[in-house]
Every structure is written in C-alpha cells, then in structure tokens.
Design a protein around this motif. Structure first.
Motif, mmCIF file in Angstrom:
data_model
loop_
_atom_site.group_PDB
_atom_site.id
_atom_site.type_symbol
_atom_site.label_atom_id
_atom_site.label_comp_id
_atom_site.label_asym_id
_atom_site.label_seq_id
_atom_site.Cartn_x
_atom_site.Cartn_y
_atom_site.Cartn_z
ATOM 1 N N PRO A 63 -7.277 -2.217 15.804
ATOM 2 C CA PRO A 63 -8.337 -2.884 15.034
ATOM 3 C C PRO A 63 -9.197 -3.806 15.902
ATOM 4 N N THR A 67 -11.989 -7.193 11.830
ATOM 5 C CA THR A 67 -11.538 -6.199 10.861
ATOM 6 C C THR A 67 -10.148 -6.561 10.349
ATOM 7 N N ASP A 68 -9.892 -6.213 9.090
ATOM 8 C CA ASP A 68 -8.560 -6.380 8.515
ATOM 9 C C ASP A 68 -8.463 -5.573 7.229
ATOM 10 N N TYR A 129 -11.385 -0.673 4.752
ATOM 11 C CA TYR A 129 -11.003 -1.895 5.448
ATOM 12 C C TYR A 129 -12.147 -2.884 5.299
ATOM 13 N N THR A 130 -11.917 -4.116 5.745
ATOM 14 C CA THR A 130 -12.998 -5.092 5.727
ATOM 15 C C THR A 130 -13.439 -5.376 7.153
ATOM 16 N N LEU A 131 -14.724 -5.572 7.284
ATOM 17 C CA LEU A 131 -15.351 -5.942 8.559
ATOM 18 C C LEU A 131 -16.177 -7.180 8.278
#
Length: 164
Positions: A63, A67-68, A129-131
């Motif tokens: 990653p 990002t998470d 995912y989140t960015l």
C-alpha cells in the motif's frame, strides 16, 4: 423462479476506521439492497471491478502512502441464496484468500458477522480502498446508490468519501 442476489452494504464496519469484526455493531447499520442475478448495471460494475482486480491486489500487497481500508466484496452461497459481503481485512493464502466478514448476513445462514471466511478469486465481485479519505473502487456501491434514498447517498458521500 428468478434467483436473486442480495448485495449487502454495511455503513459502519465496511467503511468506518478500525478492524471489522473487532467492533460490535448494530445490525440496523447494514443496508441490504436487492438485485436480480442478471441486473445489467450490477453486471457492468462487477466486470469493471474484476478487470482491475490484479492491479488492486498488487496495490493492497504494497500500500502506498495515504491508502488504507483495503477490502474485497465476495459472494457467499447458502443453498439457492447468494449474498455479497465486504471482507476486511483480507489476505492471500496458498489456495485463495481469507478475511473477516464485515457485514451482518440478511439471507444466508452459513456465515456470521466477524467470522473468518475462506474464498477464492471466483467469489470476488468488487474491491475498494481509501486514498486520502476518498473511496477508490467500490463500483457496486455506486450502483446501489440508485436504489437508496437521497439522504443515505448524501451521508455516504459526505462521511465516507464516495464520488459517484
């Protein structure tokens, strides 16, 4: 009788910070949206997700900064019923994948919220995912927005970073 897929979207566990499965949840936080197995918009969203799955999996293994919340949506069958769930976190195994079921089942009875489940690539229907706090992927969620109230959609956009 036409078979139906129930796609489950969980507002708290699938999108909120923290480990899914490690948190208690109120099942009222889950949103179940029904789609026919041959729904054309859902088919396009799933095809788009699967076409970019390899790139997503490579990103999830290393990653980048910002990002998470890497997640996979997978189908679970129980007899003639199929329901889709977010799995967070997940990891590859020698034979497929394993992860924690992040939604409360509505129709299938062979899995429970927080359970470790094993699945393979053929079971995957979406990824996300989140960015920097914005959602990437989650193609099927954007299709579900068309069947949700404006208030629910606005909340999802505001609180969870959806741009669709």
């Amino acid at each position: 009788m036409k078979s139906v897929i129930r796609t489950v979207l969980c507002l708290m566990l699938a999108l909120a910070p923290g480990l899914a499965g490690a948190q208690a949840t109120d099942s009222s936080d889950d949103k179940t949206v029904m789609f026919a197995t041959d729904d054309p918009e859902m088919a396009v969203a799933t095809a788009k997700a699967l076409a970019s799955l390899d790139e997503f999996l490579a990103l999830a293994e290393a990653p980048p900064s910002g990002t998470d919340r890497f997640k996979l949506k997978v189908k679970v069958r129980d007899g003639n019923v199929t329901e889709h769930f977010w799995v967070i976190p997940f990891r590859r195994t020698e034979t497929g994948f394993v992860g924690i079921l992040a939604n409360q089942p509505a129709e299938v009875h062979n899995v429970v919220l927080g359970q470790d489940i094993k699945f393979d690539r053929d079971d995957i229907s979406d990824w996300g995912y989140t960015l920097d706090g914005r959602q990437v992927g989650s193609f099927t969620v954007c299709v579900m927005f068309k069947r949700m109230s404006k208030e629910e959609v606005d909340t999802m956009r505001d609180e969870y970073g959806f741009d669709c």
